[in-house]
Design an enzyme around this catalytic site. Sequence first.
Site, mmCIF file in Angstrom:
data_model
loop_
_atom_site.group_PDB
_atom_site.id
_atom_site.type_symbol
_atom_site.label_atom_id
_atom_site.label_comp_id
_atom_site.label_asym_id
_atom_site.label_seq_id
_atom_site.Cartn_x
_atom_site.Cartn_y
_atom_site.Cartn_z
ATOM 1 N N SER A 99 2.521 11.480 -0.228
ATOM 2 C CA SER A 99 1.763 10.474 0.568
ATOM 3 C C SER A 99 2.260 10.391 1.915
ATOM 4 O O SER A 99 2.390 11.373 2.633
ATOM 5 C CB SER A 99 1.896 9.219 -0.311
ATOM 6 O OG SER A 99 0.739 8.298 0.331
ATOM 7 N N ASP A 243 -3.718 8.232 5.594
ATOM 8 C CA ASP A 243 -2.243 8.629 5.256
ATOM 9 C C ASP A 243 -2.145 9.771 5.145
ATOM 10 O O ASP A 243 -3.240 10.751 5.117
ATOM 11 C CB ASP A 243 -1.772 7.613 4.217
ATOM 12 C CG ASP A 243 -2.627 7.994 2.959
ATOM 13 O OD1 ASP A 243 -3.434 8.721 2.820
ATOM 14 O OD2 ASP A 243 -1.934 7.281 1.886
ATOM 15 N N ASP A 245 -1.754 12.085 2.370
ATOM 16 C CA ASP A 245 -2.710 12.825 1.541
ATOM 17 C C ASP A 245 -3.947 12.256 1.369
ATOM 18 O O ASP A 245 -5.053 12.786 0.735
ATOM 19 C CB ASP A 245 -1.954 12.734 0.027
ATOM 20 C CG ASP A 245 -2.077 11.243 -0.498
ATOM 21 O OD1 ASP A 245 -1.920 10.278 0.322
ATOM 22 O OD2 ASP A 245 -1.883 11.112 -1.559
ATOM 23 N N ASP A 247 -5.661 9.597 0.966
ATOM 24 C CA ASP A 247 -6.242 9.055 -0.104
ATOM 25 C C ASP A 247 -6.560 7.498 0.278
ATOM 26 O O ASP A 247 -7.426 6.796 -0.340
ATOM 27 C CB ASP A 247 -5.774 8.942 -1.620
ATOM 28 C CG ASP A 247 -4.387 8.362 -1.461
ATOM 29 O OD1 ASP A 247 -3.787 8.153 -0.481
ATOM 30 O OD2 ASP A 247 -3.814 8.056 -2.601
#
Length: 454
Positions: A99, A243, A245, A247
């Site tokens: 992340s 962010d 990743d 999500d």
Amino acid sequence: MAADLTRIVKAYDVRGVVPDQWDESLAELFGAAFVQVTGADAIVTGHDMRPSSPGLSRAFARGAAARGADVTEIGLCSTDQLYYASGALDLPGAMFTASHNPARYNGIKMCRAGAAPVGQDTGLTEIRELAERWSDTGAPEPVATPGTIGSRDTLEEYAAHLRSLVNLTSVRPLKVVVDAGNGMGGHTVPTVFAGLPLTVVPMYFELDGTFPHHEANPLDPANIVDLQRRVREEGADLGIAFDGDADRCFVVDEHGDPVSPSAVTALVAARELARNGGHGVIIHNLITSWSVPEVVEEHGGTPVRTRVGHSFIKAEMARAGAIFGGEHSAHYYFKDFWNADTGMLAALHVLAALGGQDGPLSALVAEYDRYVGSGEINSTVDDQTGRLAAIKAAYQGADGITLDELDGLTVSAADWWFNVRPSNTEPLLRLNAEARDEATMAKVRDEALALIRG
């Protein structure tokens, strides 16, 4: 003696420094353990742009195939694209990402078929225990008929599914600055936004897991300064930051001012309730703003409060048959997305709401942003239990005060509330406070901090 992997296997995922804390050999054991615990005969995997991600992902695939599972690799993807693949293909999945963590970190987010979460109480503990045992004794012998490893591109399918859930074809033209933070938003945004009435000003779309411009964590105010400046320079209607990743999404208005994730939760909740005839359950964690349950009830819905953490939200989404859920951390969960979180779908809702009327975003979100919040304030505390007990003692029995220990300690009055909860992984207490005005919030925040810090 078996290895101790508790330092990298967290409550919801695997995360640690590569190669110091874990590497491809351990990823292979995690793949084998994942198949054994889920009983899967086929799985799907994906990975982000970190330099270590392709190798870790392929090692996991080898371990899974050795246990007899066929592996579909979707390659570079956002975490919510992996959830899409898990849902659409009805397969357990594994996403390789850390992340917003620094470049030296990597991790695995795992789910069962239909993007159902794998957390500490839903299989992750068993996966860790198997990997620990096998790291000492060696992996079990491959099954007689190993699985295959193949590939599939799901980006266009993922984008089409999202666009089918939010109609943007008739909105007024909008200019939007998007900061991908050199993360996976740079991969997904061009395809998802293609053909929509949007002028996109891209920032840091180059995939680079070393994050050369800023950390890919838009909840830290330092990481959205570039976006805020660019929105003002461009005269854009809004800005969106993803962010690492992709999500989570974070929104700023036409002035570059941050829009609180609670306001986004309330706005999307109102839209989802309208789509469902003014009925439905909306999940929110206990540190979202009071605005969220108020807006939900005003639009005919039923708000349900839950603990912080995506595995708790997803479990409650399934239990309650909820249509939508939101967290203070800019995670947004949708029934129509297998109860999984997708920042991209939340971003499309914001764009549709803004483009469906003539006013600016600042005026639109004012309806959903009714209180003054402190944001999350972390304090290093050696004795978390003792400090929580001291706070409870200070307020217990006071007139007009209620105490709630659902997740840490929440102290509420007529005009304010605050929550203090311990970190799962660090010696920290996290404070969130909210009140009807700035002066009250500051007073409550400072009183709570004095008790926290002893």
